[in-house]
Motif scaffolding. Sequence first.
Motif, mmCIF file in Angstrom:
data_model
loop_
_atom_site.group_PDB
_atom_site.id
_atom_site.type_symbol
_atom_site.label_atom_id
_atom_site.label_comp_id
_atom_site.label_asym_id
_atom_site.label_seq_id
_atom_site.Cartn_x
_atom_site.Cartn_y
_atom_site.Cartn_z
ATOM 1 N N ASN A 121 6.482 7.592 3.141
ATOM 2 C CA ASN A 121 5.262 7.263 3.496
ATOM 3 C C ASN A 121 4.859 7.124 4.844
ATOM 4 O OD1 ASN A 121 6.487 4.688 3.914
ATOM 5 N ND2 ASN A 121 4.933 3.403 3.259
ATOM 6 N N GLN A 122 5.654 8.080 5.745
ATOM 7 C CA GLN A 122 5.366 8.102 7.074
ATOM 8 C C GLN A 122 4.466 9.368 7.006
ATOM 9 O OE1 GLN A 122 7.955 7.491 10.467
ATOM 10 N NE2 GLN A 122 7.037 8.628 11.710
ATOM 11 N N SER A 123 3.103 9.423 6.858
ATOM 12 C CA SER A 123 2.407 10.338 6.472
ATOM 13 C C SER A 123 1.167 10.466 7.252
ATOM 14 C CB SER A 123 1.968 10.310 4.925
ATOM 15 O OG SER A 123 3.145 10.179 4.261
ATOM 16 N N ALA A 124 0.268 11.245 7.349
ATOM 17 C CA ALA A 124 -0.968 11.398 7.852
ATOM 18 C C ALA A 124 -2.015 12.467 6.933
ATOM 19 C CB ALA A 124 -0.971 11.818 9.297
ATOM 20 N N ILE A 125 -3.229 11.955 7.268
ATOM 21 C CA ILE A 125 -4.458 12.729 6.639
ATOM 22 C C ILE A 125 -5.048 13.192 7.906
ATOM 23 C CG2 ILE A 125 -6.544 12.502 5.234
ATOM 24 C CD1 ILE A 125 -5.323 10.399 3.581
ATOM 25 N N GLY A 126 -5.198 14.618 7.961
ATOM 26 C CA GLY A 126 -6.364 15.117 8.655
ATOM 27 C C GLY A 126 -7.417 16.007 8.234
ATOM 28 N N LEU A 127 -8.246 16.315 9.090
ATOM 29 C CA LEU A 127 -9.584 16.928 8.720
ATOM 30 C C LEU A 127 -9.912 18.211 9.458
ATOM 31 C CD1 LEU A 127 -12.186 16.575 7.181
ATOM 32 C CD2 LEU A 127 -12.789 15.116 9.255
ATOM 33 N N ASN A 154 0.711 4.979 0.884
ATOM 34 C CA ASN A 154 0.785 6.341 1.341
ATOM 35 C C ASN A 154 -0.347 7.149 1.565
ATOM 36 O OD1 ASN A 154 2.610 8.458 2.228
ATOM 37 N ND2 ASN A 154 3.313 9.007 0.264
ATOM 38 N N ALA A 155 -0.438 7.636 3.015
ATOM 39 C CA ALA A 155 -1.653 8.352 3.411
ATOM 40 C C ALA A 155 -1.414 9.791 3.083
ATOM 41 C CB ALA A 155 -1.962 8.205 4.802
ATOM 42 N N ILE A 156 -1.535 10.255 1.748
ATOM 43 C CA ILE A 156 -1.504 11.604 1.381
ATOM 44 C C ILE A 156 -2.616 11.760 0.430
ATOM 45 C CG2 ILE A 156 0.760 11.959 2.280
ATOM 46 C CD1 ILE A 156 1.522 12.252 -1.015
ATOM 47 N N ASP A 157 -2.690 13.016 -0.185
ATOM 48 C CA ASP A 157 -3.769 13.246 -1.524
ATOM 49 C C ASP A 157 -5.016 12.985 -1.185
ATOM 50 O OD1 ASP A 157 -1.407 14.317 -2.353
ATOM 51 O OD2 ASP A 157 -1.152 12.859 -4.268
ATOM 52 N N PRO A 158 -5.652 13.178 -0.194
ATOM 53 C CA PRO A 158 -7.116 12.764 0.177
ATOM 54 C C PRO A 158 -8.184 13.398 -0.790
ATOM 55 C CG PRO A 158 -6.597 14.715 1.822
ATOM 56 C CD PRO A 158 -5.392 14.195 0.974
ATOM 57 N N ALA A 171 -10.963 8.618 -1.040
ATOM 58 C CA ALA A 171 -9.712 8.221 -1.946
ATOM 59 C C ALA A 171 -8.555 8.836 -1.469
ATOM 60 C CB ALA A 171 -10.045 8.483 -3.188
ATOM 61 N N PHE A 172 -7.399 8.195 -1.813
ATOM 62 C CA PHE A 172 -6.282 8.692 -1.224
ATOM 63 C C PHE A 172 -5.117 7.964 -1.891
ATOM 64 C CE2 PHE A 172 -7.093 5.721 2.079
ATOM 65 C CZ PHE A 172 -5.898 5.074 2.256
ATOM 66 N N GLY A 173 -3.814 8.376 -1.642
ATOM 67 C CA GLY A 173 -2.650 7.602 -2.232
ATOM 68 C C GLY A 173 -1.525 8.285 -3.082
#
Length: 317
Positions: A121-127, A154-158, A171-173
């Motif tokens: 869960n060392q993760s990132a959501i980008g744009l 966990n910052a995935i699946d945005p 929403a994410f997770g």
Amino acid sequence: MKKLKKWLLTAALATSVSVFGLSSPGFAAFWNLTGDIGVHDPSIIKEGNSWYTFSTGQGIQVLKSDNGTNWYRVPQIFLSPPSWWSTYVPNQTHNDVWAPDIHEYNGRVWLYYSISTFGSNQSAIGLASASSVGAGQWRDDGLVLRTTTSNNYNAIDPNLVIDANGEPWLAFGSYWSGIKLTKLDKNTMKPTGSIHSIAARPSNNGAIEGPSIVYRNGYYYLFASIDTCCQGVNSTYKIVYGRSTSITGPYVDKNGVNMLNGGGTVLDSGNVKWKGPGGQDIYSTNVIVRHAYDADDNGAPKLLINDLNWPNGWPSY
């Protein structure tokens, strides 16, 4: 409003005709797809007469269709990883990007995506964003939010969600403490305010991810994928759903069980040919896309599309 088209079902599925996006109850069309349909975690959008599907893969993979059924691959979004990725996910390699989400909002298309490494869960959501998908010229809008190993989510699946008042949310997770939701600033399209918990599976190893939320007739519907993906024909992925009158929950299934307590009515658990369906996205409340593993092709993940019906206020196809 989307142009109405008629799609003829294959004889193996049905002999009735489905009016695109407005199918008769009980006869939701399974779209007969051809061409290149290799995807994982698809998200779909329509511009004019063209359809685009964004999916997990090198630099975010993109498929295009001129009619919604025949698909071909077009250039990926990121030819090389932006330099800032390594700051937040040092072990992310090979330009591998997960679970993109594409939506139009306020005259611009917004492409959320995640970077991580499997099981971490060392993760990132980008744009990234553009004036339109067809125009390209994507702008790197940078980091949206991140998690580290000290977080319990966990910052995935945005998934970009627009509420009944036209306000944006994200929403994410995945796994850990489950699915989250946060309000976005409509100018930056990045988080403002607190993070809400909306779904979890505490007694099932946290196995819930990939949220997709739509608003319809007074309810917010949360779709999610549960159990195990990414194991080909041995995948146990399933699509579940619940609904709420408030975007922040509580979301309950058809039996009234809160999705924070493991609730979720199963929409799709696959069949003999299509194993482990999940990674779903809902387009304009009446089309659902997802991947499933093709048992007739060594478990290759492929794109599936259906018209989505709403008998008695619940989704069905």
